[in-house]
Scaffold this motif. Structure first.
Motif, PDB file in Angstrom:
ATOM      1  N   ALA A 142      10.984   8.224  -8.921  1.00 43.04           N
ATOM      2  CA  ALA A 142      10.110   9.220  -9.531  1.00 43.04           C
ATOM      3  C   ALA A 142      10.163  10.556  -8.807  1.00 43.04           C
ATOM      4  CB  ALA A 142       8.676   8.707  -9.552  1.00 43.04           C
ATOM      5  N   GLY A 143      10.723  10.604  -7.596  1.00 43.36           N
ATOM      6  CA  GLY A 143      10.865  11.877  -6.906  1.00 43.36           C
ATOM      7  C   GLY A 143      10.375  11.905  -5.481  1.00 43.36           C
ATOM      8  N   LEU A 144       9.770  10.832  -5.006  1.00 40.80           N
ATOM      9  CA  LEU A 144       9.334  10.781  -3.609  1.00 40.80           C
ATOM     10  C   LEU A 144      10.513  10.437  -2.707  1.00 40.80           C
ATOM     11  CD1 LEU A 144       5.966   8.807  -3.954  1.00 40.80           C
ATOM     12  CD2 LEU A 144       6.200  11.204  -3.301  1.00 40.80           C
ATOM     13  N   SER A 145      10.474  10.939  -1.481  1.00 39.61           N
ATOM     14  CA  SER A 145      11.476  10.497  -0.516  1.00 39.61           C
ATOM     15  C   SER A 145      11.213   9.029  -0.203  1.00 39.61           C
ATOM     16  CB  SER A 145      11.369  11.327   0.762  1.00 39.61           C
ATOM     17  OG  SER A 145      10.163  11.012   1.460  1.00 39.61           O
ATOM     18  N   PRO A 146      12.206   8.299   0.283  1.00 38.29           N
ATOM     19  CA  PRO A 146      11.972   6.887   0.617  1.00 38.29           C
ATOM     20  C   PRO A 146      10.787   6.686   1.555  1.00 38.29           C
ATOM     21  CG  PRO A 146      14.311   7.341   0.639  1.00 38.29           C
ATOM     22  CD  PRO A 146      13.630   8.669   0.447  1.00 38.29           C
ATOM     23  N   THR A 147      10.646   7.582   2.551  1.00 37.44           N
ATOM     24  CA  THR A 147       9.523   7.453   3.483  1.00 37.44           C
ATOM     25  C   THR A 147       8.195   7.703   2.787  1.00 37.44           C
ATOM     26  OG1 THR A 147      10.904   8.139   5.350  1.00 37.44           O
ATOM     27  CG2 THR A 147       8.519   8.313   5.629  1.00 37.44           C
ATOM     28  N   ASP A 148       8.132   8.761   1.960  1.00 37.08           N
ATOM     29  CA  ASP A 148       6.896   9.058   1.241  1.00 37.08           C
ATOM     30  C   ASP A 148       6.571   7.966   0.226  1.00 37.08           C
ATOM     31  OD1 ASP A 148       6.398  11.394   2.617  1.00 37.08           O
ATOM     32  OD2 ASP A 148       7.420  12.674   1.162  1.00 37.08           O
ATOM     33  N   ALA A 149       7.597   7.387  -0.388  1.00 37.01           N
ATOM     34  CA  ALA A 149       7.381   6.281  -1.326  1.00 37.01           C
ATOM     35  C   ALA A 149       6.770   5.083  -0.600  1.00 37.01           C
ATOM     36  CB  ALA A 149       8.696   5.893  -1.998  1.00 37.01           C
ATOM     37  N   PHE A 150       7.321   4.800   0.581  1.00 36.85           N
ATOM     38  CA  PHE A 150       6.787   3.697   1.392  1.00 36.85           C
ATOM     39  C   PHE A 150       5.337   3.970   1.783  1.00 36.85           C
ATOM     40  CE2 PHE A 150       5.748   1.761   5.430  1.00 36.85           C
ATOM     41  CZ  PHE A 150       6.205   0.463   5.303  1.00 36.85           C
ATOM     42  N   ASP A 151       5.076   5.188   2.296  1.00 37.56           N
ATOM     43  CA  ASP A 151       3.723   5.518   2.747  1.00 37.56           C
ATOM     44  C   ASP A 151       2.720   5.508   1.589  1.00 37.56           C
ATOM     45  OD1 ASP A 151       4.589   5.773   5.336  1.00 37.56           O
ATOM     46  OD2 ASP A 151       4.761   7.966   5.280  1.00 37.56           O
ATOM     47  N   THR A 152       3.155   5.960   0.413  1.00 39.74           N
ATOM     48  CA  THR A 152       2.259   5.972  -0.750  1.00 39.74           C
ATOM     49  C   THR A 152       1.886   4.556  -1.158  1.00 39.74           C
ATOM     50  OG1 THR A 152       3.167   8.058  -1.574  1.00 39.74           O
ATOM     51  CG2 THR A 152       2.041   6.647  -3.168  1.00 39.74           C
ATOM     52  N   TYR A 153       2.882   3.679  -1.247  1.00 38.15           N
ATOM     53  CA  TYR A 153       2.566   2.305  -1.647  1.00 38.15           C
ATOM     54  C   TYR A 153       1.759   1.590  -0.570  1.00 38.15           C
ATOM     55  CZ  TYR A 153       2.794  -2.241  -3.748  1.00 38.15           C
ATOM     56  OH  TYR A 153       2.426  -3.437  -4.312  1.00 38.15           O
ATOM     57  N   SER A 154       2.077   1.885   0.690  1.00 40.40           N
ATOM     58  CA  SER A 154       1.314   1.285   1.788  1.00 40.40           C
ATOM     59  C   SER A 154      -0.147   1.702   1.715  1.00 40.40           C
ATOM     60  CB  SER A 154       1.919   1.699   3.127  1.00 40.40           C
ATOM     61  OG  SER A 154       1.162   1.177   4.210  1.00 40.40           O
ATOM     62  N   ALA A 155      -0.403   2.988   1.424  1.00 38.14           N
ATOM     63  CA  ALA A 155      -1.778   3.465   1.313  1.00 38.14           C
ATOM     64  C   ALA A 155      -2.501   2.789   0.158  1.00 38.14           C
ATOM     65  CB  ALA A 155      -1.788   4.984   1.126  1.00 38.14           C
ATOM     66  N   ILE A 156      -1.802   2.610  -0.966  1.00 38.85           N
ATOM     67  CA  ILE A 156      -2.387   1.914  -2.112  1.00 38.85           C
ATOM     68  C   ILE A 156      -2.738   0.479  -1.734  1.00 38.85           C
ATOM     69  CG2 ILE A 156      -1.839   0.922  -4.373  1.00 38.85           C
ATOM     70  CD1 ILE A 156      -2.449   3.805  -4.680  1.00 38.85           C
ATOM     71  N   SER A 157      -1.816  -0.195  -1.055  1.00 38.35           N
ATOM     72  CA  SER A 157      -2.028  -1.589  -0.670  1.00 38.35           C
ATOM     73  C   SER A 157      -3.221  -1.725   0.267  1.00 38.35           C
ATOM     74  CB  SER A 157      -0.763  -2.138  -0.007  1.00 38.35           C
ATOM     75  OG  SER A 157      -0.955  -3.461   0.445  1.00 38.35           O
ATOM     76  N   VAL A 158      -3.292  -0.844   1.276  1.00 36.72           N
ATOM     77  CA  VAL A 158      -4.410  -0.894   2.225  1.00 36.72           C
ATOM     78  C   VAL A 158      -5.732  -0.611   1.507  1.00 36.72           C
ATOM     79  CG1 VAL A 158      -5.441   0.268   4.222  1.00 36.72           C
ATOM     80  CG2 VAL A 158      -3.015  -0.337   4.247  1.00 36.72           C
ATOM     81  N   VAL A 160      -6.504  -1.116  -1.685  1.00 35.65           N
ATOM     82  CA  VAL A 160      -6.884  -2.255  -2.522  1.00 35.65           C
ATOM     83  C   VAL A 160      -7.407  -3.405  -1.670  1.00 35.65           C
ATOM     84  CG1 VAL A 160      -6.017  -4.048  -4.079  1.00 35.65           C
ATOM     85  CG2 VAL A 160      -5.319  -1.673  -4.409  1.00 35.65           C
ATOM     86  N   ARG A 161      -6.635  -3.773  -0.638  1.00 34.33           N
ATOM     87  CA  ARG A 161      -7.016  -4.917   0.188  1.00 34.33           C
ATOM     88  C   ARG A 161      -8.316  -4.651   0.941  1.00 34.33           C
ATOM     89  NH1 ARG A 161      -3.396  -5.702   4.171  1.00 34.33           N
ATOM     90  NH2 ARG A 161      -2.107  -3.872   3.723  1.00 34.33           N
ATOM     91  N   GLY A 162      -8.482  -3.421   1.436  1.00 34.90           N
ATOM     92  CA  GLY A 162      -9.729  -3.090   2.120  1.00 34.90           C
ATOM     93  C   GLY A 162     -10.930  -3.204   1.203  1.00 34.90           C
ATOM     94  N   SER A 163     -10.785  -2.711  -0.026  1.00 32.16           N
ATOM     95  CA  SER A 163     -11.881  -2.775  -0.994  1.00 32.16           C
ATOM     96  C   SER A 163     -12.248  -4.217  -1.319  1.00 32.16           C
ATOM     97  CB  SER A 163     -11.474  -2.033  -2.274  1.00 32.16           C
ATOM     98  OG  SER A 163     -12.450  -2.181  -3.281  1.00 32.16           O
ATOM     99  N   VAL A 164     -11.220  -5.043  -1.535  1.00 30.51           N
ATOM    100  CA  VAL A 164     -11.471  -6.439  -1.911  1.00 30.51           C
ATOM    101  C   VAL A 164     -12.095  -7.221  -0.758  1.00 30.51           C
ATOM    102  CG1 VAL A 164     -10.366  -8.605  -2.577  1.00 30.51           C
ATOM    103  CG2 VAL A 164      -9.656  -6.472  -3.649  1.00 30.51           C
ATOM    104  N   VAL A 165     -11.549  -7.069   0.450  1.00 30.69           N
ATOM    105  CA  VAL A 165     -12.069  -7.822   1.595  1.00 30.69           C
ATOM    106  C   VAL A 165     -13.503  -7.409   1.911  1.00 30.69           C
ATOM    107  CG1 VAL A 165     -11.805  -8.216   4.071  1.00 30.69           C
ATOM    108  CG2 VAL A 165      -9.806  -8.326   2.574  1.00 30.69           C
ATOM    109  N   LEU A 166     -13.811  -6.114   1.822  1.00 30.87           N
ATOM    110  CA  LEU A 166     -15.187  -5.671   2.032  1.00 30.87           C
ATOM    111  C   LEU A 166     -16.135  -6.320   1.020  1.00 30.87           C
ATOM    112  CD1 LEU A 166     -14.936  -1.841   2.834  1.00 30.87           C
ATOM    113  CD2 LEU A 166     -15.761  -3.658   4.343  1.00 30.87           C
ATOM    114  N   GLN A 167     -15.707  -6.383  -0.228  1.00 26.34           N
ATOM    115  CA  GLN A 167     -16.550  -7.011  -1.247  1.00 26.34           C
ATOM    116  C   GLN A 167     -16.707  -8.503  -0.986  1.00 26.34           C
ATOM    117  OE1 GLN A 167     -18.270  -5.460  -3.778  1.00 26.34           O
ATOM    118  NE2 GLN A 167     -19.205  -7.479  -4.035  1.00 26.34           N
ATOM    119  N   ARG A 168     -15.619  -9.144  -0.559  1.00 28.61           N
ATOM    120  CA  ARG A 168     -15.672 -10.584  -0.265  1.00 28.61           C
ATOM    121  C   ARG A 168     -16.628 -10.854   0.894  1.00 28.61           C
ATOM    122  NH1 ARG A 168     -16.234 -15.422  -1.649  1.00 28.61           N
ATOM    123  NH2 ARG A 168     -14.902 -17.023  -0.740  1.00 28.61           N
ATOM    124  N   LEU A 169     -16.547 -10.049   1.944  1.00 27.44           N
ATOM    125  CA  LEU A 169     -17.452 -10.209   3.080  1.00 27.44           C
ATOM    126  C   LEU A 169     -18.893  -9.918   2.667  1.00 27.44           C
ATOM    127  CD1 LEU A 169     -15.314  -8.566   5.910  1.00 27.44           C
ATOM    128  CD2 LEU A 169     -15.662 -11.005   5.474  1.00 27.44           C
TER     129      LEU A 169
END
Length: 247
Positions: A142-158, A160-169
């Motif tokens: 889509a136009g992101l550099s490989p590093t920016d693509a990695f960082d973007t997906y990593s931020a999305i993953s964190v 999502v997981r942070g939101s879910v785990v907080l709700q679970r706790l």
């Protein structure tokens, strides 16, 4: 909230009549009643109507059984999560994140196995790597550099997981003797000393909560940042004066 395990025993199975799939299916059934933390081999044996040695024949310890459950849960999770497409990356990545969150919130056992326990077998880990690689590849296309693509997906993953785990706790804390689910419920907001906080709270905003409003705000911040990076990566057209100077 963990339910009390049923006391009704199944009819005793004949020796050798159970297989790994039966055990895993029974483990998921029992986990729905007692939770992952309280799942035990003897309790599972009573639930299935077999001696505990029949379970140990296939799964030598509880961690082996939980790994097998995680393998199956991860397949369900990957199947339920839509792919990220390069041509409409922002919409599909947003839907990807929302579906991940919805899937985990709707299945506490899935959340406990994959996010909180977070111990994957080699096969499950490989499946996860393939799925993440595909998402990052689409973002790079889509136009992101490989590093920016990695960082973007990593931020999305964190996110999502942070939101879910907080709700679970939060849910787990609320199920314990009526205790407050998070620190915000114990806060006393005085409009005289914290007028901005009081105004936002009166409008339904919650600080540090894993609700939809906070999730969407954080998600949109990540998507907007990625959009700016893609825009900045596009080549700029040279002005006529610059073209002349270049000649």
């Amino acid at each position: 909230m963990a339910k009390q395990a049923t006391t009704d025993k199944r009819q005793r199975r004949e020796r050798g009549s159970i297989n790994p799939d039966d055990i895993i299916n029974g483990a998921f059934e029992l986990a729905e009643q007692v939770g992952i933390d309280n799942l035990s081999m003897p309790l599972l044996g009573r639930h299935l109507g077999v001696g505990v040695t029949s379970i140990y024949w296939y799964f030598r310890k509880k961690d082996d059984l939980l790994n097998a459950m995680t393998d199956r849960a991860l397949k369900q999770y990957v199947f339920a999560t839509p792919y990220v497409e390069a041509k409409d990356w922002r919409e599909t990545l947003g839907n990807h994140a929302r579906t991940m969150r919805k899937t985990f919130l709707g299945n506490p056992i899935l959340c406990d196995l994959i996010l909180i326990r977070s111990a994957l077998s080699p096969r499950a880990a490989k499946t996860g790597v393939v799925a993440v690689e595909r998402a990052i590849e689409s973002l790079a296309e889509a136009g992101l550099s490989p590093t920016d693509a990695f960082d973007t997906y990593s931020a999305i993953s964190v996110h999502v997981r942070g939101s879910v785990v907080l709700q679970r706790l939060y849910d787990k804390n609320r199920s314990t003797d009526g205790a407050p689910g998070d620190f915000e419920e114990t806060m006393v907001i005085d409009p005289d000393t914290a007028p901005l906080l009081a105004e936002a709270s009166a409008e339904g905003h919650r600080i540090g909560a894993s609700d939809d409003k906070n999730f969407e705000y954080g998600l949109n911040c990540i998507l907007e940042h990625a959009a700016r990076l893609i825009e900045q990566s596009k080549p700029t057209k040279a002005t006529p004066r610059r073209k002349a100077a270049a000649r």
